[in-house]
Design a protein around this motif. Structure first.
Motif, PDB file in Angstrom:
ATOM      1  N   TYR A  64       0.842  -1.194   0.000  1.00  0.00           N
ATOM      2  CA  TYR A  64       0.000   0.000   0.000  1.00  0.00           C
ATOM      3  C   TYR A  64       0.880   1.248   0.000  1.00  0.00           C
ATOM      4  N   ASN A  65       0.359   2.348  -0.545  1.00  0.00           N
ATOM      5  CA  ASN A  65       0.956   3.657  -0.321  1.00  0.00           C
ATOM      6  C   ASN A  65       0.281   4.267   0.896  1.00  0.00           C
ATOM      7  N   ILE A  66       1.031   5.077   1.646  1.00  0.00           N
ATOM      8  CA  ILE A  66       0.350   5.767   2.740  1.00  0.00           C
ATOM      9  C   ILE A  66      -0.565   6.823   2.140  1.00  0.00           C
ATOM     10  N   TYR A  70      -0.374  12.296   4.629  1.00  0.00           N
ATOM     11  CA  TYR A  70       0.802  12.077   5.466  1.00  0.00           C
ATOM     12  C   TYR A  70       2.107  12.121   4.675  1.00  0.00           C
ATOM     13  N   ASN A  71       1.993  12.272   3.366  1.00  0.00           N
ATOM     14  CA  ASN A  71       3.186  12.381   2.514  1.00  0.00           C
ATOM     15  C   ASN A  71       3.721  13.808   2.619  1.00  0.00           C
ATOM     16  N   SER A  72       4.970  13.921   3.002  1.00  0.00           N
ATOM     17  CA  SER A  72       5.541  15.266   3.054  1.00  0.00           C
ATOM     18  C   SER A  72       6.983  15.203   2.564  1.00  0.00           C
ATOM     19  N   PHE A  79       9.011   5.469   4.305  1.00  0.00           N
ATOM     20  CA  PHE A  79       7.704   5.458   4.972  1.00  0.00           C
ATOM     21  C   PHE A  79       6.545   5.674   4.000  1.00  0.00           C
ATOM     22  N   LEU A  80       6.846   5.916   2.719  1.00  0.00           N
ATOM     23  CA  LEU A  80       5.772   6.238   1.772  1.00  0.00           C
ATOM     24  C   LEU A  80       4.928   5.023   1.427  1.00  0.00           C
ATOM     25  N   ASN A  81       5.528   3.829   1.565  1.00  0.00           N
ATOM     26  CA  ASN A  81       4.726   2.634   1.303  1.00  0.00           C
ATOM     27  C   ASN A  81       4.966   1.599   2.393  1.00  0.00           C
TER      28      ASN A  81
HETATM   29  C1  NAG Z   1       4.624  11.904  -2.146  1.00  0.00           C
HETATM   30  O1  NAG Z   1       4.831  13.228  -2.557  1.00  0.00           O
HETATM   31  C2  NAG Z   1       5.794  13.368  -3.574  1.00  0.00           C
HETATM   32  C3  NAG Z   1       5.940  14.835  -3.867  1.00  0.00           C
HETATM   33  O2  NAG Z   1       6.102  15.539  -2.690  1.00  0.00           O
HETATM   34  C4  NAG Z   1       5.390  12.625  -4.814  1.00  0.00           C
HETATM   35  O3  NAG Z   1       6.405  12.701  -5.784  1.00  0.00           O
HETATM   36  C5  NAG Z   1       5.158  11.164  -4.452  1.00  0.00           C
HETATM   37  O4  NAG Z   1       4.662  10.459  -5.556  1.00  0.00           O
HETATM   38  C6  NAG Z   1       4.192  11.052  -3.309  1.00  0.00           C
HETATM   39  N1  NAG Z   1       4.115   9.663  -2.946  1.00  0.00           N
HETATM   40  C7  NAG Z   1       3.033   9.067  -2.575  1.00  0.00           C
HETATM   41  C8  NAG Z   1       3.132   7.650  -2.242  1.00  0.00           C
HETATM   42  O5  NAG Z   1       1.985   9.650  -2.496  1.00  0.00           O
END
Ligand code: NAG
Ligand code: NAG
Ligand code: NAG
Ligand code: NAG
Ligand code: NAG
Ligand code: NAG
Ligand code: NAG
Ligand code: NAG
Ligand code: NAG
Ligand code: NAG
Length: 875
Positions: A64-66, A70-72, A79-81
């Protein structure tokens, strides 16, 4: 049939599981970003660490993606997935490091990030191998939880598993392995669970990890208002702990020069043990040569090291505890009175001791079943983690044998209807204690391999419903005919179930050759029958691990025993289960302990003793030279101990005064015995309790070195029940722990009690229980004398006053602490060893004329020895 995914001819490369060690940087790193799409890799933009997908390390779970909220940009990419494990209660990663026996820093990290859109943080258990590593509790969706442990895996495979405890679906963000030097973070036993790792006085408020830290430890910035941060722009040189210069170039001192740096907290539980690592470096140049900063370090309000601690300019030094600390609630760093400068601290780490007690499956069996799994594409969701442990998560279709002493082994394998194709897996030949094998209803082709007849314990073999060809090996047929094996080969149209069918096609085979072949087959089947027959007696212990193989060579026939003992010429000991004889083996003297043939209990103890002695190798334990298990004759052959047992030296009235053991000699024997027991309690995995510590079981060699004997009653701690085990009371009156006697709970403190009684006997040269009518116990007698303040008259009059009173006092204190009524008040053997060494040092000071104590220079690392409070005694 639907349950299993049939994957014919699917080869999951085992190489994919083997992670190569990079020669250059990131050497030995395994960096897994969980939930990353298969075959993806990336380089983290901050740390430069290369992360790979987790797809080759697990067969279950969903990526999963978060949630995007919460993506920063500041969040690390790992931590993104996540990988989430919605199915089953246990799911595992299997990692096979390229190197074995390596000290790893293993780190698992978790951030929920509302990946499943349910806005509900789960909690679950994290396992390493078969033991719980820790539980994962998250506060909210953006909390990052990091679990880190320093651990030496005891198996070629490392399993990191997640248990669904009913509070949400387990998941993981990243999993990392880092290789540490095995001379750092040393413990006698147990692994180290990270409690905190602080970079003090940080000027940036940033966490520091790789590439500043070559081991990729993560240092959190920490400061307090009452502290003054100090820093330098110069590079600080590390010691073997390889502290990053960025961490060491900042530190803190108390704002008030006379204050201390104190770290204290309330201890919630008193069972946890800690290791402390303090990292220091002088950052102020003008103090370089004068050592104007002098510090005392206190742990639990006790002075850690009696000399003032001084630092070198821009050179890191580490102070750490050499042993675990109980009930840690405070440590502080104070300046000495003379020191013009306040104390400093640059960084610190605190670890909790974590024991991993579960025995994992026998390595040979694991390798075999892993090969079958990967090469034959057996995809079963329950085939994860260690095959046999924990029992609750036994692999489906498997059964194992379990006992207290040896790793579990696979005895039952059911792979029926599993879509196996190709020849019968050759890896099965490694499952040497297999009793039942079911390969029915697959698509197996080729011959029935001869190795199946080498499986001496096989009682059930089902090959029905395949496409096997050729003939069934004659040994298997014969074992079936003799009722030793239930053999099913129905439904294989091209298979022939008789010894005659192979030759039909091949008429040119010379007659002589076939006669030879038949006689070889006959010989083979006789030996198998023989193995089966001897096994029936219950001697299963001689087919286990390597230790036994060595010992196998040291198996003696009864006729050899007779020759070694010169027909039982000289009896040197008698016991409840047999006699001990003197013997000569290859010009060395040995002691041969032969069991009475009728002694059933004796036989159990005999087995226990052989099994234990194979695991126990220590200079203060008698060495097993060999054994005899020939018909009704059973015996153990030990190294010969020229000076007999300790009791005869203490209590034998007929010894001349010249023969009396000196006080120093007694202390040495006591210390060595204590070391032997300490090894048993903390050096053995799982720990062993001797249960029968007494002077007759302490033997002395020609140089009067003490070695403990007689394992007959020993018990190994079982794994599940914590620190005590219930068992039938056994032992010798006078040495029995009263708490064990009343509660039936056995702990290693029972040995400590018995040892205390022995120590009192060594001081007083008295029996444990007086042979007079009132049967006074030596503890009562000593307590009575101490209450009178009459310590001098406790001591054996045969010593004629030739001892240091302080040394005797110290030893008496130790002994009385050991015989405390409640086990909690008794010291551990480790503490006993320490205290006895101190007592010995006092006595040696007295005997060595002109002895000078060299003051030790402050070195990189200094050991800490904290001792438990001894019960107050009247002085
Ligand atoms: C998280 O954000 C970045 C840009 O800040 C983007 O490139 C990336 O795809 C995003 N990832 C997810 C899993 O949403
Ligand atoms: C990390 O990955 C990059 C790009 O794939 C590669 O050039 C580099 O050599 C890798 N570094 C290590 C240490 O493996
Ligand atoms: C996760 O996000 C990436 C972009 O960052 C995207 O390519 C990928 O498809 C997403 N995966 C899932 C399972 O949504
Ligand atoms: C989440 O928990 C952390 C502590 O783990 C806390 O610092 C933070 O403020 C919390 N965030 C939210 C949004 O509640
Ligand atoms: C440390 O590891 C080396 C090899 O990597 C090995 O030779 C040595 O015995 C180990 N030392 C300890 C104390 O385990
Ligand atoms: C570091 O954190 C402290 C406390 O959170 C704060 O007072 C200080 O301003 C921060 N310093 C920097 C450089 O961010
Ligand atoms: C070190 O501390 C001083 C204040 O004492 C500060 O001015 C300086 O910027 C700090 N140096 C670094 C490298 O942060
Ligand atoms: C520290 O203690 C010394 C001696 O006790 C005293 O002379 C000095 O004034 C104290 N300094 C402070 C800042 O309290
Ligand atoms: C260390 O110093 C502090 C402050 O001067 C004092 O309160 C404390 O008692 C000292 N600790 C010890 C163990 O002497
Ligand atoms: C911890 O110590 C207290 C007081 O010494 C005792 O009452 C309690 O039972 C102990 N707890 C454990 C878990 O040993």
């Amino acid at each position: 049939m639907e349950i299993f995914k049939h994957l014919m001819f699917s080869f999951i490369s085992i190489a994919a599981l083997t992670v190569m060690v990079h020669a250059e940087s990131q050497s030995g790193f395994i960096s897994i970003d969980c939930g990353l799409p298969e075959n993806s890799v990336y380089t983290d933009k901050n740390s430069g660490i290369n992360y790979t997908s987790d797809a080759t390390f697990t067969e279950t779970g969903v990526s999963y993606n978060i949630s995007s909220e919460y993506n920063s940009s500041t969040l690390e990419q790992q931590f993104l997935n996540v990988r989430s494990f919605p199915e089953g209660t246990r799911n595992c990663y299997t990692i096979k490091p390229a190197l074995e026996n390596i000290k790893f820093l293993i780190r698992a990290r978790f951030m929920y990030g509302n990946y499943d859109g349910r806005s509900k943080v789960p909690s679950f258990d994290l396992l390493l191998g078969a033991d719980v590593w820790d539980s994962v509790e998250l506060e909210n969706a953006s909390t990052i939880v990091t679990k880190e442990i320093i651990h030496i895996p005891r198996s070629n495979y490392v399993y990191v598993c997640f248990i669904n405890t009913g509070s949400g679906t387990p998941f993981i963000s990243s999993l990392e392995f880092r290789v540490l030097k095995n001379t750092t973070y040393e413990t006698e036993s147990g692994s180290l669970l990270l409690y905190l790792r602080w970079d003090l006085g940080s000027t940036t408020n940033k966490t520091i990890r790789y590439q500043d830290d070559i081991y990729d430890r993560i240092w959190e910035p920490y400061n307090r208002p009452e502290w003054t941060p100090i820093n330098t722009s110069s590079v600080v040189f590390p010691d073997i702990y390889k502290q990053p210069s960025t961490v060491m170039s900042t530190g803190v001192t108390p704002a008030n020069v006379n204050d201390s740096l104190t770290f204290s907290w309330a201890t919630s539980d008193n069972t946890t043990q800690y290791f402390i690592y303090l990292y220091f470096a002088e950052l102020q140049q003008d103090q370089m040569t004068k050592h104007n900063r002098q510090m005392y370090i206190y742990v639990n309000r006790e002075l850690w090291y009696t000399k003032p601690y001084v630092l070198e300019y821009l050179e890191a030094s580490t102070l750490y505890t050499s042993g675990p600390i109980d009930k840690l609630d405070e440590f502080s760093i104070n300046k000495t009175e003379e020191s013009p400068l306040p104390p400093i601290l640059n960084a610190l780490e605190l670890y909790k001791v974590k024991d991993f007690l579960q025995l994992l499956t026998n390595q040979q069996d694991v390798d075999a079943i892993m090969n079958i799994k990967t090469k034959y594409g057996v995809k079963r969701s329950k085939w994860q983690g260690d095959p046999c442990t924990p029992k609750a998560y036994l692999w489906r279709g498997l059964n194992c044998s379990y006992n207290e002493y040896n790793p579990p082994r696979i005895i039952f394998l059911n792979l029926s209807s599993s879509g196996l194709a190709g020849e019968i897996p050759p890896f099965i030949s490694s499952l040497t204690v297999l009793e039942s094998l079911d390969l029915s209803n697959n698509s197996l082709i080729g011959p029935v391999p001869g190795f199946l007849s080498q499986l001496a314990y096989l009682k059930v073999l089902n090959l029905a419903g395949n496409k096997l060809q050729g003939s069934v090996p004659a040994e298997l047929i014969e074992r079936g005919d003799n009722g030793f094996l239930i053999l099913s080969v129905d439904g294989n149209p091209d298979l022939c179930l008789s010894t005659s069918c192979t030759k039909r096609k091949n008429v040119v085979v010379p007659v002589l050759a076939s006669i030879v072949a038949v006689s070889i087959l006959v010989a083979a089947s006789i030996s198998i029958l023989w193995i089966l027959k001897t096994r029936k007696k219950g001697t299963t212990w001689n087919n286990e691990n390597n230790g036994t193989l060595q010992l196998k060579n040291r198996r003696f026939l009864y006729s050899e025993v007779l020759r070694i003992t010169d027909n039982y010429e000289r009896i040197i000991g008698r016991g409840g289960f047999g006699r001990v004889y003197h013997g000569n083996l290859d010009d060395t003297q040995v002691a041969v302990k032969m069991l009475f043939p009728s002694s059933v209990q004796g036989y159990k103890q005999f087995q226990a003793e052989v099994e234990l002695l194979m695991r126990v190798h220590h200079k203060n334990w008698t060495t097993l030279v060999g054994y005899c298990d020939d018909g009704t004759h059973m015996g153990l052959i030990y190294e010969f101990m020229a000076n007999g047992n300790l009791e005869s030296h203490l209590l034998d009235e007929e010894r001349s005064i010249a023969d009396v053991l000196s006080w120093e000699g007694r202390l040495r024997i006591a210390t060595e015995t204590a070391q032997g027991l300490e090894y048993l309690h903390s050096g053995c995995k799982p720990p062993i309790i001797h249960r029968d510590v007494k002077p007759t079981n302490i033997l002395l060699n020609e140089k009067f070195h003490a070695k403990i004997a007689d394992f007959g009653l020993s018990r190994i701690f079982p794994v599940d029940t914590g620190t005590h085990i219930s068992t039938v009371i056994a032992g010798t009156p006078g040495y029995l722990d009263p708490e064990y006697y009343t509660s039936n709970r056995l702990t290693e403190k029972s040995d400590v009690y018995s040892f205390g009684v022995v120590l009192l006997q060594m001081i007083a040269s008295k029996p444990a229980i007086e042979k007079s009518i009132d049967r006074t116990h030596i503890i009562q007698w000593v307590s009575f004398m101490l209450a009178k303040g009459d310590i001098r008259n406790i001591v054996d009059p045969k010593l004629q006053g030739d001892f240091s009173m302080n040394s005797v006092w110290k030893a008496t204190e130790v002994a009385m602490a050991c015989v405390s009524q409640t086990s909690a008040k008794r010291p551990t053997m480790k503490q006993v060893v320490f205290d006895l060494n101190e007592s010995l040092a006092i006595e040696m000071d007295r005997t060595t004329v002109g002895h000078e104590i060299e003051s030790k220079d402050s070195s990189e690392s200094i050991s800490l020895n904290l001792r438990s409070e001894l019960p107050p005694l009247a002085r």
